[in-house]
Design a protein around this motif. Structure first.
Motif, PDB file in Angstrom:
ATOM      1  N   GLU A   1       7.173  -5.045   2.820  1.00 29.01           N
ATOM      2  CA  GLU A   1       8.404  -4.249   2.781  1.00 29.01           C
ATOM      3  C   GLU A   1       8.125  -2.815   2.336  1.00 29.01           C
ATOM      4  OE1 GLU A   1      12.878  -4.403   0.765  1.00 29.01           O
ATOM      5  OE2 GLU A   1      11.405  -5.968   0.330  1.00 29.01           O
ATOM      6  N   ARG A   2       7.247  -2.650   1.380  1.00 30.30           N
ATOM      7  CA  ARG A   2       6.913  -1.303   0.902  1.00 30.30           C
ATOM      8  C   ARG A   2       6.259  -0.473   2.001  1.00 30.30           C
ATOM      9  NH1 ARG A   2       4.436  -2.743  -5.160  1.00 30.30           N
ATOM     10  NH2 ARG A   2       6.443  -3.315  -6.105  1.00 30.30           N
TER      11      ARG A   2
ATOM     12  N   GLN B   1       9.001   0.475   4.656  1.00 31.02           N
ATOM     13  CA  GLN B   1       9.948   1.481   4.162  1.00 31.02           C
ATOM     14  C   GLN B   1       9.279   2.816   3.844  1.00 31.02           C
ATOM     15  OE1 GLN B   1      12.019  -0.283   0.844  1.00 31.02           O
ATOM     16  NE2 GLN B   1      13.285  -1.591   2.148  1.00 31.02           N
ATOM     17  N   GLY B   2       7.971   2.890   4.057  1.00 30.08           N
ATOM     18  CA  GLY B   2       7.270   4.144   3.857  1.00 30.08           C
ATOM     19  C   GLY B   2       6.863   4.421   2.432  1.00 30.08           C
ATOM     20  N   GLU B   3       7.026   3.436   1.568  1.00 34.30           N
ATOM     21  CA  GLU B   3       6.596   3.641   0.182  1.00 34.30           C
ATOM     22  C   GLU B   3       5.075   3.798   0.119  1.00 34.30           C
ATOM     23  OE1 GLU B   3       6.900   1.391  -4.162  1.00 34.30           O
ATOM     24  OE2 GLU B   3       8.328   0.886  -2.569  1.00 34.30           O
ATOM     25  N   TYR B   4       4.400   3.037   1.011  1.00 27.88           N
ATOM     26  CA  TYR B   4       2.971   3.227   1.227  1.00 27.88           C
ATOM     27  C   TYR B   4       2.825   3.822   2.631  1.00 27.88           C
ATOM     28  CZ  TYR B   4       2.193  -0.001  -2.695  1.00 27.88           C
ATOM     29  OH  TYR B   4       2.184  -0.605  -3.925  1.00 27.88           O
TER      30      TYR B   4
ATOM     31  N   GLN C   1      -2.831   5.526   3.089  1.00 29.19           N
ATOM     32  CA  GLN C   1      -2.750   5.443   1.634  1.00 29.19           C
ATOM     33  C   GLN C   1      -3.430   4.173   1.130  1.00 29.19           C
ATOM     34  OE1 GLN C   1       1.198   5.794   0.016  1.00 29.19           O
ATOM     35  NE2 GLN C   1       0.565   5.213  -2.056  1.00 29.19           N
TER      36      GLN C   1
END
Length: 386
Positions: free
Chosen positions: A18-19, A22-25, A29
Motif C-alpha cells: 500500500e505504501r 500510494q507513493g510513500e515509497y 527508493q
C-alpha cells in the motif's frame, strides 16, 4: 497494528504494498532493511525477510545483495505480471509453535528456515500460545490458506491427535518437532530425551547419589519429552541396582510452580524442605527453569548446593549458564532438530515420500557447579583422607 487473523508476514506485505501504491515509497527508493522492519512491527527477522521476499516475487521491488531493497518502475512491474500467465504453485511451509522466544524456539526456526529457503520454499511462523484450541484452528485453516506443509511443535501429545492423524493419513505433509505422538507412525524430529534422562541420572549415581528426586511441572504422560526423560531416569536407577521410590517422583506441579512469583517461591521452599525430609541428596529436573527455582529456594533456606543437594536441569539455556550457581544440564541441538524436520517436509513435497521416521537428535551432557559428591562418595573420600 498487526492482528492474529492473518500471518504476520502477509500483513507487513500488505502495508508495504500500500505504501508503494500510494507513493510513500517512490521509484528507486530504498525500503527499510529486514532488521528495521522487524523492529518497526515487533516481529522476528525471519518474518520481515519473508515479507520482502514476497514483495520481490510480486515484482514491486528488486533486491541487491549487500545494498538492500528498492522500488521498481511501474512499467517493469506490469511487464513482469504479463509474463506470469500461469501462477506458481504454493511454496510455503508453515511452522506452528506454542511460544516464540529468543532461545530455543528461535533456534528451531533458524534450522527450519535455512533449509527450506535453500530449497526455494518460504517459511511462515504461527504461535499457538500453549492453547490447544488455537493449535487446532491453525491445523485446520493453514492447509486451506495455501500452506504446502506443516511443521508442528505440539502443545502436548495428548491433544489434537485426531486432526494430526487425519492430515497425515490423507497424505498432507506434516511432521512434528520437539515431541512425537507415540500412537502415530509419522515423521518427527526430537532430542534423544531418553538418553538425556539416562545420562543425567547416571552422572548423579556416579557421584554417589542414590536418593535422586525427579521433578516435572507437568504430568509425565502429558508430553513425550517429559516421559522419555523420566523413563531414562528410571532405567539408570535400574541399571545401577537402585529401587525406584515413587515418593521421590513429583509431577503435575504447574499450578504452584508456574504461578505468581510469591506463590512460586513459597512452593519451591516447601518442596525443598520436603525433599530433605525424604533424605533426597540430588534433584533431576524436567528443565532448567525448575532446576533454577530449586537452587533459588535452597539459597533462601540456607541449603548448600551442591554440598547438601545436587541439582541437574535440561536444555542448557541462558539461565543455566547465568545462575548464581551454574547448573549442570543436558544440551539439546535445536538447530539440527529444526533442520531435520524441514528435510522431512521438503522430501515429501519434492518426492511424495510419506514420512514415518522419528529422528532422535543426540544430546550433550554439560557439567557445572550445581552437582557434587553424594553421601556415599563423600564418605569414601573422607575415609581415604583419614
Amino acid at each position: 497494528m498487526l492482528s492474529d487473523y492473518k500471518p504476520l508476514y502477509s500483513q507487513i506485505l500488505g502495508i508495504l504494498r500500500e505504501r508503494i501504491s500510494q507513493g510513500e515509497y517512490v521509484i528507486g527508493q530504498q525500503l527499510p532493511t529486514e532488521v528495521e522492519l522487524a523492529e518497526q512491527f515487533g516481529v522476528s527477522r525471519i518474518t520481515s525477510k519473508r515479507a520482502l521476499i514476497e514483495l520481490e516475487r510480486e515484482g514491486l521491488i528488486y533486491r541487491r545483495r549487500g545494498s538492500g531493497s528498492f522500488v521498481k518502475k511501474q512499467e517493469e512491474v506490469t511487464a513482469e505480471k504479463e509474463m506470469q500467465a500461469v501462477p506458481a504453485p504454493s511454496r510455503i511451509v508453515s511452522m506452528i509453535l506454542p511460544f516464540v522466544s529468543a532461545n530455543n524456539s528461535f533456534e528451531h526456526m533458524q534450522g527450519v528456515a535455512e533449509y527450506v529457503e535453500s530449497k526455494g520454499y518460504y517459511l511462515s511462523i504461527h504461535n499457538s500460545e500453549w492453547n490447544s484450541a488455537r493449535e487446532r484452528e491453525l491445523l485446520q485453516s493453514l492447509p486451506k490458506r495455501g500452506t504446502s506443509g506443516i511443521i508442528l511443535y505440539p502443545v502436548s501429545t495428548q491433544h489434537n491427535m485426531d486432526i494430526v492423524h487425519a492430515l497425515h493419513q490423507n497424505g498432507y505433509p506434516i511432521v512434528t518437532v520437539d515431541q512425537y505422538y507415540s500412537l502415530l507412525a509419522m515423521g518427527s524430529a526430537v532430542s534423544d530425551n531418553f538418553e538425556g534422562g539416562y545420562t543425567a541420572a547416571s552422572k548423579l549415581i556416579e557421584l554417589g547419589h542414590a536418593r535422586i528426586a525427579f521433578l516435572s511441572t507437568i504430568g509425565i504422560q502429558y508430553r513425550s519429552t517429559v516421559h522419555d526423560r523420566y523413563f531414562g531416569y528410571c532405567k539408570a536407577l535400574s541399571d545401577n541396582g537402585i529401587t525406584l521410590d515413587t515418593e521421590l517422583i513429583f509431577s503435575d506441579m504447574h499450578k504452584e510452580a508456574e504461578g505468581p512469583t510469591d506463590v512460586r517461591r513459597a512452593f519451591y521452599r516447601q518442596l525443598i524442605e520436603r525433599l530433605l525430609a525424604l533424605q533426597v541428596t540430588a534433584i533431576q529436573a524436567e528443565h532448567d527453569m525448575v532446576a533454577y527455582d530449586c537452587i533459588k529456594a535452597c539459597m533462601e533456606l540456607g541449603v548448600n548446593v551442591p554440598e547438601e543437594l545436587s541439582v541437574v536441569g535440561f536444555d542448557n539455556n541462558d539461565m543455566s549458564r547465568q545462575a548464581d550457581i551454574p547448573i549442570s544440564t543436558v544440551e539439546q541441538n535445536y538447530v539440527e532438530i529444526g533442520r531435520r524436520s524441514a528435510m522431512m517436509i521438503v522430501d515429501q513435497l519434492e518426492h511424495g515420500t510419506i514420512q514415518r521416521e522419528r529422528a532422535d537428535i543426540p544430546v550433550k551432557w554439560i557439567e557445572r557447579q550445581s552437582i557434587g559428591p553424594g553421601p556415599e562418595l563423600g564418605l569414601e573420600s573422607q575415609e581415604l583422607q583419614e
